[in-house]
Design an enzyme around this catalytic site. Sequence first.
Site, mmCIF file in Angstrom:
data_model
loop_
_atom_site.group_PDB
_atom_site.id
_atom_site.type_symbol
_atom_site.label_atom_id
_atom_site.label_comp_id
_atom_site.label_asym_id
_atom_site.label_seq_id
_atom_site.Cartn_x
_atom_site.Cartn_y
_atom_site.Cartn_z
ATOM 1 N N LYS A 44 0.696 -1.211 -0.060
ATOM 2 C CA LYS A 44 0.133 0.095 -0.014
ATOM 3 C C LYS A 44 0.861 1.457 0.007
ATOM 4 O O LYS A 44 0.315 2.411 0.159
ATOM 5 C CB LYS A 44 -0.803 -0.038 1.110
ATOM 6 N N LYS A 46 2.778 1.887 2.530
ATOM 7 C CA LYS A 46 2.917 2.544 3.654
ATOM 8 C C LYS A 46 3.868 1.907 4.638
ATOM 9 O O LYS A 46 4.153 0.696 4.429
ATOM 10 C CB LYS A 46 1.473 2.417 4.678
HETATM 11 N N1 C2G Z 1 -10.115 6.970 9.011
HETATM 12 C C1 C2G Z 1 -11.252 8.036 9.469
HETATM 13 N N2 C2G Z 1 -10.754 9.305 9.840
HETATM 14 C C2 C2G Z 1 -9.346 9.546 9.805
HETATM 15 C C3 C2G Z 1 -8.486 8.498 9.567
HETATM 16 C C4 C2G Z 1 -8.789 7.363 9.246
HETATM 17 O O1 C2G Z 1 -12.494 7.773 9.624
HETATM 18 N N3 C2G Z 1 -9.204 10.898 10.367
HETATM 19 C C5 C2G Z 1 -10.527 5.653 8.720
HETATM 20 C C6 C2G Z 1 -10.218 5.490 7.060
HETATM 21 O O2 C2G Z 1 -11.008 5.949 6.297
HETATM 22 C C7 C2G Z 1 -10.223 3.899 7.233
HETATM 23 C C8 C2G Z 1 -9.803 3.700 8.500
HETATM 24 O O3 C2G Z 1 -10.003 4.750 9.585
HETATM 25 O O4 C2G Z 1 -11.376 3.488 7.050
HETATM 26 C C9 C2G Z 1 -8.499 2.918 8.800
HETATM 27 O O5 C2G Z 1 -7.329 3.899 8.316
HETATM 28 P P1 C2G Z 1 -6.037 3.624 7.718
HETATM 29 O O6 C2G Z 1 -5.450 2.645 8.753
HETATM 30 O O7 C2G Z 1 -5.315 4.831 7.215
HETATM 31 O O8 C2G Z 1 -6.560 2.540 6.724
HETATM 32 P P2 C2G Z 1 -6.117 2.379 5.117
HETATM 33 O O9 C2G Z 1 -4.504 2.515 4.851
HETATM 34 O O10 C2G Z 1 -6.847 3.386 4.129
HETATM 35 O O11 C2G Z 1 -6.328 0.830 4.762
HETATM 36 O O12 C2G Z 1 -8.144 -2.445 2.287
HETATM 37 C C10 C2G Z 1 -8.402 -1.328 2.689
HETATM 38 C C11 C2G Z 1 -7.144 -0.693 3.257
HETATM 39 O O13 C2G Z 1 -6.525 -1.751 4.301
HETATM 40 C C12 C2G Z 1 -7.496 0.653 3.960
#
Ligand code: C2G
Length: 128
Positions: A44, A46
């Site tokens: 991803k 990350k």
């Molecule tokens: N999130 C949120 N508000 C934020 C930050 C994150 O609502 N200020 C939500 C994201 O939209 C996501 C969840 O928290 O639904 C987890 O965020 P991340 O850990 O950044 O996930 P991500 O890297 O987007 O991974 O297959 C899907 C991916 O694994 C999603």
Amino acid sequence: MTNVITYGTFDLLHKGHIRLLERAASFGDNLIVGLSSDEFNAVKGKKAYTSFDDRKYILESIKYVDKVIPETNWDQKIEDVKKFNIDVFVMGDDWTGKFDFLKEYCKVVYLPRTTGISTTKIKNDLHN
Ligand code: C2G
């Protein structure tokens, strides 16, 4: 019983993550979290500060979370939805549309992200 699933990295856990989990849990009785592995995070683009094992330990301590499974690739979601009898798939709206293919198998919900906070912001603020 209504089963809900969501996926993410959940690194440096913050209010935005918790609010997502809280709202996702409100759609059913059980919330499963597909937690991105360290290897999948590299896919991803990350690099989590906290290891998978520690992120899993932290997520499992949250009252909204019933089960944590590893997310190791982009293509496991349909299999997970079937395997865990998922009724609702929930993600933040930064992913709007990206997982609509799951509508064939379960309800798909994109929730508004929590503004003003992100793991990236935390890292940047601490660095400066
Ligand atoms: N999130 C949120 N508000 C934020 C930050 C994150 O609502 N200020 C939500 C994201 O939209 C996501 C969840 O928290 O639904 C987890 O965020 P991340 O850990 O950044 O996930 P991500 O890297 O987007 O991974 O297959 C899907 C991916 O694994 C999603």
